[in-house]
Design an enzyme around this catalytic site. Structure first.
Site, PDB file in Angstrom:
ATOM      1  N   GLU A  73      36.752  37.862  28.188  1.00  0.00           N
ATOM      2  CA  GLU A  73      37.248  37.883  29.562  1.00  0.00           C
ATOM      3  C   GLU A  73      37.498  36.455  30.043  1.00  0.00           C
ATOM      4  OE1 GLU A  73      36.090  41.887  31.583  1.00  0.00           O
ATOM      5  OE2 GLU A  73      34.676  40.332  32.165  1.00  0.00           O
TER       6      GLU A  73
ATOM      7  N   LYS B 235      31.527  47.179  38.885  1.00  0.00           N
ATOM      8  CA  LYS B 235      30.889  46.089  39.649  1.00  0.00           C
ATOM      9  C   LYS B 235      30.092  46.704  40.808  1.00  0.00           C
ATOM     10  CE  LYS B 235      34.487  43.124  37.904  1.00  0.00           C
ATOM     11  NZ  LYS B 235      35.290  41.921  38.022  1.00  0.00           N
TER      12      LYS B 235
ATOM     13  N   ASN C 141      34.426  48.711  34.471  1.00  0.00           N
ATOM     14  CA  ASN C 141      33.286  48.016  35.074  1.00  0.00           C
ATOM     15  C   ASN C 141      33.473  48.106  36.586  1.00  0.00           C
ATOM     16  OD1 ASN C 141      31.343  46.287  36.018  1.00  0.00           O
ATOM     17  ND2 ASN C 141      32.260  44.420  35.177  1.00  0.00           N
TER      18      ASN C 141
ATOM     19  N   GLY D 217      40.316  39.636  38.190  1.00  0.00           N
ATOM     20  CA  GLY D 217      40.565  39.962  39.595  1.00  0.00           C
ATOM     21  C   GLY D 217      41.665  39.133  40.227  1.00  0.00           C
TER      22      GLY D 217
ATOM     23  N   GLU E 242      30.469  36.985  36.288  1.00  0.00           N
ATOM     24  CA  GLU E 242      29.943  37.027  37.665  1.00  0.00           C
ATOM     25  C   GLU E 242      28.425  36.888  37.663  1.00  0.00           C
ATOM     26  OE1 GLU E 242      31.922  40.655  38.748  1.00  0.00           O
ATOM     27  OE2 GLU E 242      33.844  39.599  38.689  1.00  0.00           O
TER      28      GLU E 242
ATOM     29  N   HIS F 170      28.223  39.043  31.924  1.00  0.00           N
ATOM     30  CA  HIS F 170      29.497  39.000  32.649  1.00  0.00           C
ATOM     31  C   HIS F 170      29.580  37.670  33.404  1.00  0.00           C
ATOM     32  CE1 HIS F 170      32.668  39.916  35.493  1.00  0.00           C
ATOM     33  NE2 HIS F 170      33.034  40.888  34.676  1.00  0.00           N
TER      34      HIS F 170
ATOM     35  N   SER G 128      42.357  41.633  34.674  1.00  0.00           N
ATOM     36  CA  SER G 128      43.584  42.178  35.276  1.00  0.00           C
ATOM     37  C   SER G 128      44.320  43.165  34.374  1.00  0.00           C
ATOM     38  CB  SER G 128      44.524  41.037  35.707  1.00  0.00           C
ATOM     39  OG  SER G 128      43.892  40.234  36.676  1.00  0.00           O
TER      40      SER G 128
END
Ligand SMILES: O=C(CO)COP(=O)(O)O
Length: 241
Positions: free
Chosen positions: A165, A11, A9, A171, A98, A96, A204
């Protein structure tokens, strides 16, 4: 047999030129990748347009990072299923964390987007996961079960991938213990009507931990952020032992 899906991904990273540069290094490494592993790059819309012209029928499948539920209309900044399908896009990341955190995505809109993706022949990668606060409060399971119950209404589980996730592992370099990820993914599977839905782990993932992640029996692949941006590290991930 459950399918293995290894997806990057990207992003909001990489211009079209940078995407092509990545592809050059990456495609040569795929010659060693076992056939049964599906390799997907979920890239910005502009890179989809560039990469779709340069894949030449190879191993890499394209994925988008969002899709609207209408076929067309006055929805500034959105993209529709037919627009993605025309480019040969096969997968789309939906829900997701985010998108949920910064762009007002709710379980209701996630559900609409999942249904639209399937209507236009795209396989959704549905992301679910808990915050650190929810985990510390012992609410991991109830939160994820609630997401699944709302997100999957009327969704065809024959054409679906799920990514677990944990938000606190995204991250941060703070990977979820592989056994714990395996446990939660087993719980997710127990809530599905189709036990063969591939369920990925994301958060990660990197060359240093991919072998251990993929050794877990419930984990059917990974959704990789930062470590998918460099062809050498993503190659190592798709060619895990
Ligand atoms: O959000 C992710 C993939 O969708 C995970 O990101 P990182 O691999 O950078 O932690």
């Amino acid at each position: 047999m459950r399918k293995i899906v290894i997806a990057g991904n990207w992003k909001m990273y990489k211009t079209g030129a940078e995407s092509l540069e990545f592809l050059k290094g990456f495609t040569s490494s795929l010659t060693e990748t076992p056939e049964e592993r599906e390799v997907v790059l979920c890239v910005p819309f502009t890179s989809l347009a560039v990469l779709s012209k340069n894949l030449h029928g190879g191993r890499v499948r394209l994925g988008a990072q969002n899709v609207h539920w209408q076929e067309s209309g006055a929805y500034t900044g959105e993209i529709s299923g037919p627009m993605l399908a025309e480019l040969g896009v096969r997968y789309v990341v939906i829900g997701h964390s985010e998108r949920r955190q910064y762009f007002g995505e709710t379980d209701e809109t996630v559900n609409l987007r999942l249904l639209a993706a399937q209507k236009y022949g795209l396989i959704p990668i549905l992301c679910v996961g808990e915050t650190k606060q929810q985990r510390d409060a012992g609410e991991t399971e109830t939160h994820i079960f609630s997401q699944l119950a709302q997100d999957l209404v009327d969704v065809d589980q024959e054409k679906l991938v799920i990514a677990y996730e944990p938000i606190w592992a995204i991250g941060t370099g703070d990977t979820c213990e592989t056994k714990e990820a395996n446990r939660v993914i087993g719980l997710i599977r127990s809530k599905l009507s189709n036990p063969d839905v591939p369920i990925q782990y994301g958060g990660s993932v990197k060359p240093e931990n991919i072998d251990e992640v993929m050794a877990q029996p419930e984990i059917d692949g990974v959704l990789v952020g930062g470590a998918s941006l460099e062809s050498a590290s993503f190659s190592r991930i798709v060619n895990y032992n």
